[in-house]
Each structure stands twice: as structure tokens, then as C-alpha cells.
Design a protein around this motif. Structure first.
Motif, PDB file in Angstrom:
ATOM      1  N   TRP A  11     -16.391  51.208  48.727  1.00 17.44           N
ATOM      2  CA  TRP A  11     -15.016  51.691  48.778  1.00 17.44           C
ATOM      3  C   TRP A  11     -14.921  53.140  49.253  1.00 17.44           C
ATOM      4  CZ3 TRP A  11     -11.620  47.845  48.153  1.00 17.44           C
ATOM      5  CH2 TRP A  11     -12.079  46.690  47.503  1.00 17.44           C
ATOM      6  N   ILE A  12     -16.030  53.859  49.257  1.00 14.86           N
ATOM      7  CA  ILE A  12     -16.005  55.277  49.645  1.00 14.86           C
ATOM      8  C   ILE A  12     -16.956  55.572  50.800  1.00 14.86           C
ATOM      9  CG2 ILE A  12     -15.242  56.122  47.394  1.00 14.86           C
ATOM     10  CD1 ILE A  12     -18.161  56.657  46.679  1.00 14.86           C
ATOM     11  N   ALA A  13     -17.329  54.523  51.531  1.00 15.01           N
ATOM     12  CA  ALA A  13     -18.349  54.685  52.576  1.00 15.01           C
ATOM     13  C   ALA A  13     -17.895  55.576  53.719  1.00 15.01           C
ATOM     14  CB  ALA A  13     -18.763  53.314  53.112  1.00 15.01           C
ATOM     15  N   ASP A  14     -16.617  55.556  54.057  1.00 17.21           N
ATOM     16  CA  ASP A  14     -16.153  56.263  55.262  1.00 17.21           C
ATOM     17  C   ASP A  14     -15.052  57.271  54.979  1.00 17.21           C
ATOM     18  OD1 ASP A  14     -17.861  54.759  57.048  1.00 17.21           O
ATOM     19  OD2 ASP A  14     -16.520  53.060  56.705  1.00 17.21           O
ATOM     20  N   VAL A  15     -15.041  57.846  53.800  1.00 14.00           N
ATOM     21  CA  VAL A  15     -13.961  58.774  53.457  1.00 14.00           C
ATOM     22  C   VAL A  15     -14.316  60.194  53.878  1.00 14.00           C
ATOM     23  CG1 VAL A  15     -13.163  57.345  51.532  1.00 14.00           C
ATOM     24  CG2 VAL A  15     -14.874  59.148  51.125  1.00 14.00           C
ATOM     25  N   ALA A  16     -13.270  61.002  54.035  1.00 19.03           N
ATOM     26  CA  ALA A  16     -13.464  62.401  54.444  1.00 19.03           C
ATOM     27  C   ALA A  16     -13.539  63.337  53.248  1.00 19.03           C
ATOM     28  CB  ALA A  16     -12.315  62.832  55.356  1.00 19.03           C
ATOM     29  N   HIS A  17     -12.998  62.914  52.104  1.00 16.17           N
ATOM     30  CA  HIS A  17     -12.966  63.795  50.936  1.00 16.17           C
ATOM     31  C   HIS A  17     -14.258  63.664  50.119  1.00 16.17           C
ATOM     32  CE1 HIS A  17     -11.651  59.902  49.182  1.00 16.17           C
ATOM     33  NE2 HIS A  17     -12.248  60.354  48.098  1.00 16.17           N
ATOM     34  N   PRO A  18     -14.558  64.637  49.264  1.00 23.75           N
ATOM     35  CA  PRO A  18     -15.705  64.504  48.362  1.00 23.75           C
ATOM     36  C   PRO A  18     -15.482  63.324  47.416  1.00 23.75           C
ATOM     37  CG  PRO A  18     -14.950  66.784  48.442  1.00 23.75           C
ATOM     38  CD  PRO A  18     -13.901  65.963  49.119  1.00 23.75           C
ATOM     39  N   ALA A  19     -16.370  62.339  47.470  1.00 17.80           N
ATOM     40  CA  ALA A  19     -16.245  61.133  46.650  1.00 17.80           C
ATOM     41  C   ALA A  19     -17.433  61.063  45.701  1.00 17.80           C
ATOM     42  CB  ALA A  19     -16.188  59.892  47.535  1.00 17.80           C
ATOM     43  N   LEU A  20     -17.171  61.157  44.415  1.00 15.26           N
ATOM     44  CA  LEU A  20     -18.213  61.243  43.400  1.00 15.26           C
ATOM     45  C   LEU A  20     -18.268  59.960  42.574  1.00 15.26           C
ATOM     46  CD1 LEU A  20     -17.278  64.812  42.101  1.00 15.26           C
ATOM     47  CD2 LEU A  20     -18.830  64.230  43.986  1.00 15.26           C
ATOM     48  N   ILE A  21     -19.422  59.711  41.966  1.00 18.34           N
ATOM     49  CA  ILE A  21     -19.582  58.569  41.076  1.00 18.34           C
ATOM     50  C   ILE A  21     -20.090  59.086  39.734  1.00 18.34           C
ATOM     51  CG2 ILE A  21     -20.697  56.344  40.705  1.00 18.34           C
ATOM     52  CD1 ILE A  21     -21.030  56.124  43.746  1.00 18.34           C
ATOM     53  N   ASP A  22     -19.268  58.940  38.721  1.00 13.14           N
ATOM     54  CA  ASP A  22     -19.560  59.451  37.381  1.00 13.14           C
ATOM     55  C   ASP A  22     -20.186  58.331  36.538  1.00 13.14           C
ATOM     56  OD1 ASP A  22     -19.548  61.133  35.136  1.00 13.14           O
ATOM     57  OD2 ASP A  22     -17.492  60.588  34.600  1.00 13.14           O
ATOM     58  N   ALA A  23     -21.370  57.871  36.939  1.00 11.07           N
ATOM     59  CA  ALA A  23     -21.984  56.696  36.320  1.00 11.07           C
ATOM     60  C   ALA A  23     -22.304  56.897  34.844  1.00 11.07           C
ATOM     61  CB  ALA A  23     -23.255  56.308  37.087  1.00 11.07           C
ATOM     62  N   GLU A  24     -22.539  58.130  34.425  1.00 12.20           N
ATOM     63  CA  GLU A  24     -22.859  58.394  33.021  1.00 12.20           C
ATOM     64  C   GLU A  24     -21.635  58.788  32.201  1.00 12.20           C
ATOM     65  OE1 GLU A  24     -25.732  57.476  32.035  1.00 12.20           O
ATOM     66  OE2 GLU A  24     -26.329  57.094  34.108  1.00 12.20           O
ATOM     67  N   GLY A  25     -20.471  58.866  32.843  1.00 12.53           N
ATOM     68  CA  GLY A  25     -19.243  59.163  32.114  1.00 12.53           C
ATOM     69  C   GLY A  25     -19.089  60.598  31.672  1.00 12.53           C
ATOM     70  N   VAL A  26     -19.831  61.512  32.292  1.00 13.96           N
ATOM     71  CA  VAL A  26     -19.785  62.914  31.865  1.00 13.96           C
ATOM     72  C   VAL A  26     -18.454  63.566  32.233  1.00 13.96           C
ATOM     73  CG1 VAL A  26     -20.822  65.193  32.168  1.00 13.96           C
ATOM     74  CG2 VAL A  26     -22.286  63.171  31.949  1.00 13.96           C
ATOM     75  N   VAL A  27     -17.981  63.339  33.457  1.00 14.11           N
ATOM     76  CA  VAL A  27     -16.716  63.964  33.876  1.00 14.11           C
ATOM     77  C   VAL A  27     -15.545  63.326  33.128  1.00 14.11           C
ATOM     78  CG1 VAL A  27     -15.279  64.611  35.834  1.00 14.11           C
ATOM     79  CG2 VAL A  27     -17.750  64.403  36.128  1.00 14.11           C
ATOM     80  N   ALA A  28     -15.614  62.009  32.910  1.00 17.93           N
ATOM     81  CA  ALA A  28     -14.577  61.342  32.118  1.00 17.93           C
ATOM     82  C   ALA A  28     -14.536  61.913  30.705  1.00 17.93           C
ATOM     83  CB  ALA A  28     -14.844  59.841  32.075  1.00 17.93           C
ATOM     84  N   GLU A  29     -15.709  62.246  30.161  1.00 18.21           N
ATOM     85  CA  GLU A  29     -15.771  62.866  28.838  1.00 18.21           C
ATOM     86  C   GLU A  29     -15.129  64.246  28.857  1.00 18.21           C
ATOM     87  OE1 GLU A  29     -19.146  64.616  25.745  1.00 18.21           O
ATOM     88  OE2 GLU A  29     -19.763  63.311  27.393  1.00 18.21           O
ATOM     89  N   LEU A  30     -15.455  65.038  29.865  1.00 17.07           N
ATOM     90  CA  LEU A  30     -14.924  66.400  29.943  1.00 17.07           C
ATOM     91  C   LEU A  30     -13.403  66.422  30.053  1.00 17.07           C
ATOM     92  CD1 LEU A  30     -17.529  68.015  32.367  1.00 17.07           C
ATOM     93  CD2 LEU A  30     -17.210  68.585  29.954  1.00 17.07           C
ATOM     94  N   TYR A  31     -12.844  65.434  30.796  1.00 14.84           N
ATOM     95  CA  TYR A  31     -11.401  65.434  31.050  1.00 14.84           C
ATOM     96  C   TYR A  31     -10.646  64.400  30.214  1.00 14.84           C
ATOM     97  CZ  TYR A  31     -11.871  68.829  34.764  1.00 14.84           C
ATOM     98  OH  TYR A  31     -12.105  69.996  35.457  1.00 14.84           O
ATOM     99  N   ASN A  32     -11.331  63.765  29.274  1.00 14.66           N
ATOM    100  CA  ASN A  32     -10.709  62.798  28.368  1.00 14.66           C
ATOM    101  C   ASN A  32      -9.924  61.733  29.140  1.00 14.66           C
ATOM    102  OD1 ASN A  32     -10.119  61.664  25.858  1.00 14.66           O
ATOM    103  ND2 ASN A  32      -8.246  62.860  25.609  1.00 14.66           N
ATOM    104  N   ILE A  33     -10.617  61.037  30.025  1.00 10.86           N
ATOM    105  CA  ILE A  33     -10.006  59.988  30.836  1.00 10.86           C
ATOM    106  C   ILE A  33     -10.189  58.656  30.123  1.00 10.86           C
ATOM    107  CG2 ILE A  33      -9.984  58.863  33.093  1.00 10.86           C
ATOM    108  CD1 ILE A  33      -9.185  61.856  33.101  1.00 10.86           C
TER     109      ILE A  33
END
Length: 337
Positions: free
Chosen positions: A161-183
Motif C-alpha cells: 500500500w505504500i510502495a510508490d508514495v512520495a511521503h515518508p511512510a513508516l511501519i510501527d510494527a512494535e506499536g511504539v508510536v501508537a503507544e506514544l500518541y495513544n492511538i
């Protein structure tokens, strides 16, 4: 040996005591206490975690107010992130880019940033091209970057889904960013301003109306608000409004995310029974957290678009827990504005 899960890293440590003289979770022993940069834990407080053999990892994490989940039987310890979520300070993070290199949020200081949380197990995956088009449009004006953050536990699920995008596309596989932002579910968008402050807290936003019949969200209103924020420098929310609507994590939510992290680690190693035990613990602590419960379904061999998901929806709706959490209508711009 213990497997330590912390900050998105997996490390093998020789037991729960770090030998004297070695750094602990990025902190170093000084004559007056344990320090990391300019922050220090006084020696008299640090003594609670120190033993003749070294420093007790679990107790030291407690001194830092970082939650812990320890499974002695499976030999795994997960230590959560510090509770730093605040309107005046968007938590910093760094993740490897799938295409190579490393992304750091701090590198975008001085420009506006929209963090778009999504996952392949959500229909919001179909919005990625539209979000990317908005990034191309608004970044061309200068001073703006859209960053997508997939909550997929298996990076391979997000990759197409992010193979050809121009923006920074990240994968939070360990849930660290979701933890930081309470998603707690996707799609969720957070705006971060030039000074690193949260200009719009966790808001359910879409870039297309593909699933409007299910979510009752207006993509037109969301994208219009984003354009005004970037191009016309309209604040959208006052600092007081942003602070009032920022959803801070509870201790139960923070611990649930660690159980989910341990569950993911165990699922990936085929230790299904133990993984489900931690999944059940996470669901009991934070039953409303769809990003945990639905997000782990693929690792458990469960279809995240199938019966299990609709049972989860029915459970939450019966309990009065919203699936989507947009900011109140009075804060959202009208479609005609």
C-alpha cells in the motif's frame, strides 16, 4: 537469558539485573545518580533499584514511570515508553523507512506535520493514495510534510500500500508510536506544528468518502481543514481546545500495549497459547483499543475483516464505546467553509 522489548528494539540480556557499571535503558551512573543528558535520578532514589550485583531492570523502569510486563515462563520482558504525551510537546520518535534510511520526527521541526495512522486491516488503506496526493500538493507550498504510520504488526502487510508514495511512510510494527500518541483505532490523524506542539490531537479523519456510510465522516471537511491549516495558517483549534481534547493514556492502556507487544513477539515465534494469554490480558485492560485487538488478528490467523471484527464492533457498540472518535462537530469545519 531474557528477551527485552523496549523502544522498538529486541535485545537479549543476561537476566533481570544489569551488571554494575553498564548503562541501563540509556541512563548512566554518575557520582550523584543516574543521568541521561541533563536529566538525573538522585542516588538516594536510584538506590531502590541497585543491588550488589547491579541494577534491577524492573525496579529501574519503575523509577522512570515506565510500565513493565514480565513473562518469566516465556522469558520476555517488555518496558514501555515514558508518559510524555502533552499538547506542548509532541513525543519524538525514530523509525526505519521501508525504502532504507531512518526517519526522525525531530528532523521536521520548523514545518507542519500531519501524522496519519492507518493499517492494512482497516478500510482506510484505500485512502493512502489520497493522503499521498495531499502531501504532494501541500508540501509543494513549503513547510509541510505528511507522514503515514502503519500499525501493521507484519510489515509485509503494509508494504504493497505504500510502495510508490512520495511521503515518508513508516511501519510501527512494535506499536511504539501508537503507544506514544495513544492511538486506539485507525484512521487517526494528529497535527504537529512548527514548534513541535500538537495543534490537533487524535482525530478520526478520512481522505476519501469510501466508507462514509459506515463511519459517517466527511473527507471534504477533513481535507479542507488541513489545507487551511497549512496554506492559510489557520490554527483550527486553540491551545486550550487542543489540550481539552487530547486523550491521555491511562495506566491500564499503557500496560495493555505492552501485553500486545509481548503477544506479537510470541505469535511471530509460533507460541500461540502464550500469545493469546497476553492478548486476553490486553483486551481486559483496554477493551476499547481496536488497534490492539483487531491489529493482532492477522498474527493469530484471524481475518480482521471477518466475523471476529464484527463481533468486536457489536461488543463495543453495546458497551457504548465509539468505534470512531472524531473531534466534536462544533470544532470541525463545515463542508461549505
Amino acid at each position: 537469558m531474557i528477551t527485552l522489548l523496549t523502544g522498538g528494539r529486541v535485545e537479549q540480556v543476561d537476566g533481570l539485573v544489569v551488571p554494575a557499571g553498564e548503562p541501563v535503558l540509556g541512563w548512566e551512573r554518575k557520582p550523584h545518580g543516574w543521568c541521561r543528558g541533563e536529566a538525573c535520578i538522585p542516588a538516594f532514589r536510584a538506590a531502590e533499584a541497585e543491588t550488589p550485583e547491579g541494577v534491577d531492570l524492573v525496579r529501574f523502569a519503575g523509577l522512570l514511570s515506565r510500565p513493565v510486563v514480565l513473562d518469566r515462563e516465556e522469558g520476555v520482558l517488555a518496558i514501555g515508553e515514558p508518559a510524555e504525551l502533552a499538547v506542548d510537546h509532541a513525543p519524538g520518535f525514530a523509525l526505519d523507512l521501508p525504502q532504507g534510511g531512518r526517519f526522525e520526527l525531530s528532523a521536521l521541526r520548523g514545518s507542519k506535520v500531519a501524522l496519519v495512522f492507518w493499517a492494512s486491516w482497516c478500510g482506510c488503506r484505500y485512502d493512502i493514495p489520497a493522503w499521498d496526493a495531499l502531501h504532494r500538493e501541500l508540501s509543494a507550498a513549503g513547510g509541510f510534510t505528511l507522514v503515514s504510520v502503519s500499525l501493521d504488526r507484519d510489515p509485509a502487510d503494509a508494504a504493497p500500500w505504500i510502495a510508490d508514495v512520495a511521503h515518508p511512510a513508516l511501519i510501527d510494527a512494535e506499536g511504539v508510536v501508537a503507544e506514544l500518541y495513544n492511538i486506539v483505532n485507525v484512521p487517526t490523524v494528529v497535527w504537529v506544528d512548527e514548534e513541535g506542539r500538537i495543534a490537533r490531537p487524535q482525530d478520526t479523519m478520512t481522505a476519501t468518502d469510501t466508507f462514509r456510510s459506515m463511519n459517517n465522516l466527511s473527507a471534504e471537511a477533513a481535507t479542507a481543514a488541513l489545507r487551511r491549516w497549512v496554506l492559510a495558517d489557520e490554527p483550527g483549534l486553540t491551545a486550550e481546545e487542543a489540550r481539552a481534547h487530547l486523550r491521555l493514556p491511562t495506566e491500564e492502556e499503557r500496560t495493555a500495549r505492552l501485553h500486545a507487544r509481548v503477544a506479537a513477539w510470541l505469535f511471530r515465534r509460533g507460541r500461540t497459547a502464550a500469545a493469546r494469554r497476553h492478548l486476553d490480558a490486553a483486551a481486559a485492560l483496554a477493551p476499547h483499543d481496536v488497534s490492539i485487538r483487531r491489529g493482532l488478528m492477522p498474527l493469530d490467523g484471524v481475518d480482521p475483516f471477518g466475523e471476529a471484527y464484527f463481533e468486536l464492533r457489536a461488543e463495543l457498540e453495546a458497551a457504548g464505546v465509539p468505534i470512531y472518535r472524531p473531534l466534536p462537530d462544533w470544532q470541525a469545519p463545515s463542508a461549505s467553509s
